[in-house]
Every structure is written in structure tokens, then in C-alpha cells.
Design an enzyme around this catalytic site. Structure first.
Site, PDB file in Angstrom:
ATOM      1  CB  SER A 255      55.604 -33.034   2.457  1.00 51.05           C
ATOM      2  OG  SER A 255      54.711 -34.066   2.129  1.00 51.05           O
TER       3      SER A 255
ATOM      4  CE1 TYR B 142      49.603 -36.474   5.559  1.00 53.82           C
ATOM      5  CE2 TYR B 142      51.251 -36.669   3.834  1.00 53.82           C
ATOM      6  CZ  TYR B 142      50.224 -35.971   4.437  1.00 53.82           C
ATOM      7  OH  TYR B 142      49.821 -34.768   3.925  1.00 53.82           O
TER       8      TYR B 142
ATOM      9  CB  THR C 184      50.317 -34.656   8.765  1.00 54.19           C
ATOM     10  OG1 THR C 184      51.333 -33.658   8.899  1.00 54.19           O
ATOM     11  CG2 THR C 184      49.050 -34.001   8.219  1.00 54.19           C
TER      12      THR C 184
ATOM     13  CE  LYS D  70      50.605 -29.105   8.616  1.00 52.73           C
ATOM     14  NZ  LYS D  70      49.678 -29.738   7.674  1.00 52.73           N
TER      15      LYS D  70
ATOM     16  CG  HIS E 246      45.930 -31.068   5.514  1.00 57.41           C
ATOM     17  ND1 HIS E 246      46.485 -32.200   6.027  1.00 57.41           N
ATOM     18  CD2 HIS E 246      46.543 -30.894   4.313  1.00 57.41           C
ATOM     19  CE1 HIS E 246      47.377 -32.702   5.196  1.00 57.41           C
ATOM     20  NE2 HIS E 246      47.435 -31.916   4.142  1.00 57.41           N
TER      21      HIS E 246
HETATM   22  C1  LIG Z   1      49.312 -28.173  -2.268  1.00 56.41           C
HETATM   23  C2  LIG Z   1      49.356 -28.508  -0.808  1.00 56.41           C
HETATM   24  C3  LIG Z   1      49.992 -29.670  -0.389  1.00 56.41           C
HETATM   25  C4  LIG Z   1      50.042 -29.990   0.978  1.00 56.41           C
HETATM   26  N1  LIG Z   1      50.709 -31.126   1.373  1.00 56.41           N
HETATM   27  C5  LIG Z   1      50.838 -31.400   2.700  1.00 56.41           C
HETATM   28  C6  LIG Z   1      51.619 -32.499   3.133  1.00 56.41           C
HETATM   29  O1  LIG Z   1      52.168 -33.245   2.333  1.00 56.41           O
HETATM   30  N2  LIG Z   1      51.736 -32.701   4.471  1.00 56.41           N
HETATM   31  C7  LIG Z   1      51.133 -31.880   5.402  1.00 56.41           C
HETATM   32  O2  LIG Z   1      51.275 -32.094   6.606  1.00 56.41           O
HETATM   33  N3  LIG Z   1      50.403 -30.824   5.001  1.00 56.41           N
HETATM   34  C8  LIG Z   1      50.248 -30.552   3.688  1.00 56.41           C
HETATM   35  N4  LIG Z   1      49.541 -29.460   3.289  1.00 56.41           N
HETATM   36  C9  LIG Z   1      48.964 -28.561   4.314  1.00 56.41           C
HETATM   37  C10 LIG Z   1      49.974 -27.487   4.730  1.00 56.41           C
HETATM   38  O3  LIG Z   1      51.042 -28.016   5.459  1.00 56.41           O
HETATM   39  C11 LIG Z   1      49.292 -26.430   5.615  1.00 56.41           C
HETATM   40  O4  LIG Z   1      48.603 -27.081   6.648  1.00 56.41           O
HETATM   41  C12 LIG Z   1      48.339 -25.531   4.838  1.00 56.41           C
HETATM   42  O5  LIG Z   1      48.788 -25.282   3.524  1.00 56.41           O
HETATM   43  C13 LIG Z   1      48.184 -24.205   5.590  1.00 56.41           C
HETATM   44  O6  LIG Z   1      47.259 -23.384   4.971  1.00 56.41           O
HETATM   45  P1  LIG Z   1      47.679 -22.211   3.947  1.00 56.41           P
HETATM   46  O7  LIG Z   1      47.972 -22.881   2.657  1.00 56.41           O
HETATM   47  O8  LIG Z   1      46.470 -21.350   3.909  1.00 56.41           O
HETATM   48  O9  LIG Z   1      48.899 -21.525   4.528  1.00 56.41           O
HETATM   49  C14 LIG Z   1      49.442 -29.135   1.937  1.00 56.41           C
HETATM   50  C15 LIG Z   1      48.810 -27.953   1.504  1.00 56.41           C
HETATM   51  C16 LIG Z   1      48.769 -27.635   0.152  1.00 56.41           C
HETATM   52  C17 LIG Z   1      48.098 -26.367  -0.264  1.00 56.41           C
END
Ligand SMILES: Cc1cc2nc3c(=O)[nH]c(=O)nc-3n(C[C@H](O)[C@H](O)[C@H](O)COP(=O)(O)O)c2cc1C
Length: 397
Positions: free
Chosen positions: A109, A131, A157, A255, A279
């Protein structure tokens, strides 16, 4: 891994993380937008899908290796980028090491707590997630830093909305870990002595800055300052995405695609891959589960680009369902964050092993010798399961 810290399922990893982490750190791993309709559906939808197993003729060996954006991975599972993995002192470096140890790729990230150079050194199969923050010049600088650091691909993203009005409350991420903050957080930390000691041993408090939003070697702005800049940057157009892809010039994933029309626009922009994703329920609450949107998107663009899925993966059988419905691979988020919170790097390895074991059993039950042989006929899809978003009403499933 020592028997007393080893866990058998992702659900147990989640329980362990809950017990081990301070309440605010744990809540930041589970929370999602508003009522949590989408985050719940991401998981529930997998339970609606069934299997059509064979009784005799299971293959003696099952093949799980595949490739994503040119990188060989040992199974169709990779790490989805998540911000501020400061629930563990080694954070993203621990996750990158675990992914490397299990032969898979890492999505890193922009809002990570560790510099990209350290993470890429721990796992050369790292895709940097960017981002749209700060306008083209600032973005171009970050792209060049990622290139110089050796990132093997880029993930853009664009679908994050840090909504207010979360029924579970928004996570608290302090501006800086100064004495005042430490004193305020001490009672919470003291209820989790194991976690507290692990940090105390490092002699440095949790990092709340995002070093990949600054130049190499700089500490980076505090999380919420970077978040404010992101909110203040006009969102990208499709032309911006095409510009970014062209600037990067290598493997590129968009994404957060949930609609067939957007998937087609992404193809027109020249992306190598998309992830069908909402997300993890952190965008617009009420968006259906990613797995419901997958079949129509895979059908529309799966022969032109790589289609991945993320959202709701908790078991190896979920991975098999997604691959059978058209995903080349899945990305996991909370599953590995819980492993990290529960036991650091070995906890993430444990989660990856659980998924591998589950994929293997599902392949065996289905009588499939390889993840590449899976088809929708292996899955029982109830009527009305799929959601074809962004297609003319007459074609929507
Ligand atoms: C705590 C947290 C932080 C996240 N931060 C980002 C991020 O910085 N960039 C991003 O593209 N997705 C982020 N996501 C989304 C994840 O990449 C992913 O799409 C998502 O967690 C998938 O669902 P799952 O948690 O059910 O596996 C984040 C998700 C969580 C739970």
C-alpha cells in the site's frame, strides 16, 4: 510454528488477533463503511455457493501454481495492499517475508508503515499500490521511486471512501506517538501485555506515518495528513488512468472494478489486470459482494486481461470458488492482517498454509488436478446469485 500459537482456521486467527491486539488496533482491521452491508455480503456470498464433487478418480497430485502480471506464484492467492500494518512492529516487512516464504506476491500500500525499499528487499515480487493523490507531478515522483526500488508492477486503487457514519466508529490513528498520546493509550496497551512488550522491545513506538508518500529516506506525512491530501485531490479520469499506465509502462492493475462497463474501459486504457473488488466493504456500502460481480466481468473481459478478485476470502474453498467462476487468482486482506495481528510473520505464513491446504482439499474433492482445470460446472450457483453491474438491463443476471 510452536503448537501453542499455530491456528487451524482464519476464524481462529481472527479470535487470536482480537485477544492479542489493543481494541482500537483490532477494530481498525474489522471495520468497514457505514452499516457493513458490503463487508458482510463479501463473506456471506461465498457460503451461498456449493460444490459438485466427484466420488472416485481424485488426482494424486494437485497443481496450484499460476502467474499474476508476469510473476510466478505458488498458488492463486496473493497479498492485497492494506495501509498501516503497524499492528506488528515488522508490519509490511513481516508480511512480505511471509509471502516470499510461501512463494507468493505482495501488494504494498501507498499508506504502508514501511518504506517500499525495505519491503521489496524482503519480497522481490512486490507490486506497488498507488492512490491518485497530489496531482500528476507528485504521482510521477512516486512512480519513479517505485521503479527505482524494483517494484515489479503497479496497482492503482481509486475506490476508497473513508466514509464517516460508520456504525462501528472510525479507527483512531493518532497524528504522532508523542508522550501525551502514549499516556492516553497506555491503559489500552496494558490490557494487551504481549503486544505491548513486543513493541517495547523494539524501543520505538508504532509508526503512524506513511513513508511511501514522501521521497526516499523521508519519514512521510502522518496518516491523516496524507488522507486529507487524497481527499483534496480531484479524483482521476479515465485519461488519468491511461496516463498513469503509460507512465509506468509495466504490468498494471486497476483495483476496485465492480461493473462490466468499467472493466471494458479499463481494457481500453491498456491495463494488464483488474481486481473485482469493493475495497473489502470500505467503499460504498450496499455494493454487492465482489464474488457476485465476478462471473459477468470475467465473461466480458477475461480473455483480454487478467481478472483477479478480492473481498471475503477466508478459506481455501473460497479461492477455488473464485477461480472456478473466472478469477485468475485472489488477493487477501483481513485474513492475513488477522494472522499478522495474531502472531506476526509466522501468523501470516500460517494463514497462507491454511488457504493452500483448503485449495488442495477442494481440488481433490472436485477431482481436478490443477487450478487451471476449474470451471463454473464445479460450482453450484443458486438462481439470482450473480449481479451483472453496468450492463443493459436486459442482459443483467
Ligand atoms: C485495514 C484495511 C486497510 C486497507 N488498506 C488498503 C490500501 O491501503 N490500499 C488498497 O488498495 N486497499 C486497501 N484495503 C483493501 C484491501 O486491499 C482489500 O481490497 C480488502 O481487504 C479485501 O477484502 P477482505 O479483507 O475481505 O479480504 C484495506 C483493507 C483493510 C481491511
Amino acid at each position: 510454528m510452536a503448537r501453542d500459537v499455530w491456528f487451524e482456521t482464519v476464524a481462529i486467527a481472527q479470535e487470536r488477533a482480537k485477544k492479542r491486539l489493543p481494541k482500537s488496533a483490532y477494530s481498525s482491521l474489522i471495520s468497514a463503511s457505514e452499516k457493513g452491508l458490503t463487508v458482510s455480503d463479501n463473506v456471506a456470498a461465498f457460503s451461498e455457493l456449493g460444490f459438485a464433487p466427484h466420488v472416485v478418480g481424485a488426482p494424486a497430485n494437485r497443481e496450484m501454481a499460476t502467474t499474476v502480471m508476469g510473476q510466478e506464484i505458488s498458488m492463486p492467492v496473493m497479498i492485497s495492499p492494506t495501509g498501516v500494518q503497524a499492528v506488528d512492529p515488522d508490519g509490511e516487512v513481516a508480511v512480505a517475508r511471509a509471502a516470499a516464504a510461501r512463494g507468493t506476491a505482495m501488494g504494498l500500500s501507498s499508506f504502508a508503515s514501511k518504506p517500499m525499499e525495505e519491503v521489496i528487499a524482503a519480497n522481490p515480487k512486490t507490486f506497488f499500490q498507488i492512490y491518485w493523490l497530489g496531482g500528476r507531478d507528485a504521482i510521477a515522483e512516486r512512480v519513479e521511486r517505485a521503479r527505482a526500488a524494483g517494484a515489479v508492477g503497479m496497482i492503482a486503487t481509486t475506490d476508497w471512501s473513508f466514509s464517516h457514519g460508520r456504525d462501528w466508529g472510525s479507527p483512531t490513528i493518532p497524528e504522532k506517538m508523542d508522550l501525551k498520546t502514549m499516556v492516553k493509550m497506555m491503559p489500552e496497551a496494558l490490557t494487551r501485555p504481549g503486544w505491548f512488550l513486543r513493541w517495547a522491545k523494539t524501543l520505538r513506538p508504532p509508526t503512524l506515518r506513511v513513508p511511501n508518500q514522501a521521497g526516499r529516506g523521508e519519514a512521510g506525512p502522518p496518516f491523516f495528513q496524507a488522507y486529507g491530501e487524497w481527499m483534496g485531490t480531484p479524483p482521476p479520469t479515465w485519461e488519468d488512468i491511461a496516463w498513469l499506465r503509460e507512465l509506468w509502462g509495466g504490468p498494471f492493475m486497476l483495483k476496485g472494478v465492480m461493473r462490466v462497463d468499467d472493466a471494458k474501459r479499463a481494457v481500453d486504457c491498456g491495463v494488464s489486470a483488474i481486481s473485482v473488488s469493493n475495497h473489502g466493504g470500505n467503499n460504498l456500502d450496499g455494493t454487492p459482494a465482489a464474488i457476485r460481480a465476478l462471473p459477468a466481468i470475467a465473461e466480458a473481459v477475461g480473455d483480454q486481461i487478467e481478472v483477479l478478485l478480492d473481498g471475503g476470502i477466508r478459506r481455501g474453498s473460497d479461492v477455488v470458488k473464485a477461480v472456478a467462476l473466472g478469477a485468475r487468482a485472489v488477493m487477501i486482506g483481513r485474513a492475513y492482517l488477522w494472522g499478522l495481528g495474531a502472531a506476526g510473520q509466522p501468523g501470516v505464513e500460517n494463514v497462507l498454509d491454511i488457504l493452500r491446504g483448503g485449495i488442495d482439499s477442494a481440488l481433490m474433492g472436485l477431482g481436478r488436478a490443477s487450478v487451471h482445470d476449474l470451471t463454473p460446472s464445479d460450482i453450484l450457483i443458486p438462481a439470482g446469485f450473480s449481479r451483472a453491474l453496468g450492463v443493459p438491463a436486459a442482459d443483467a443476471g
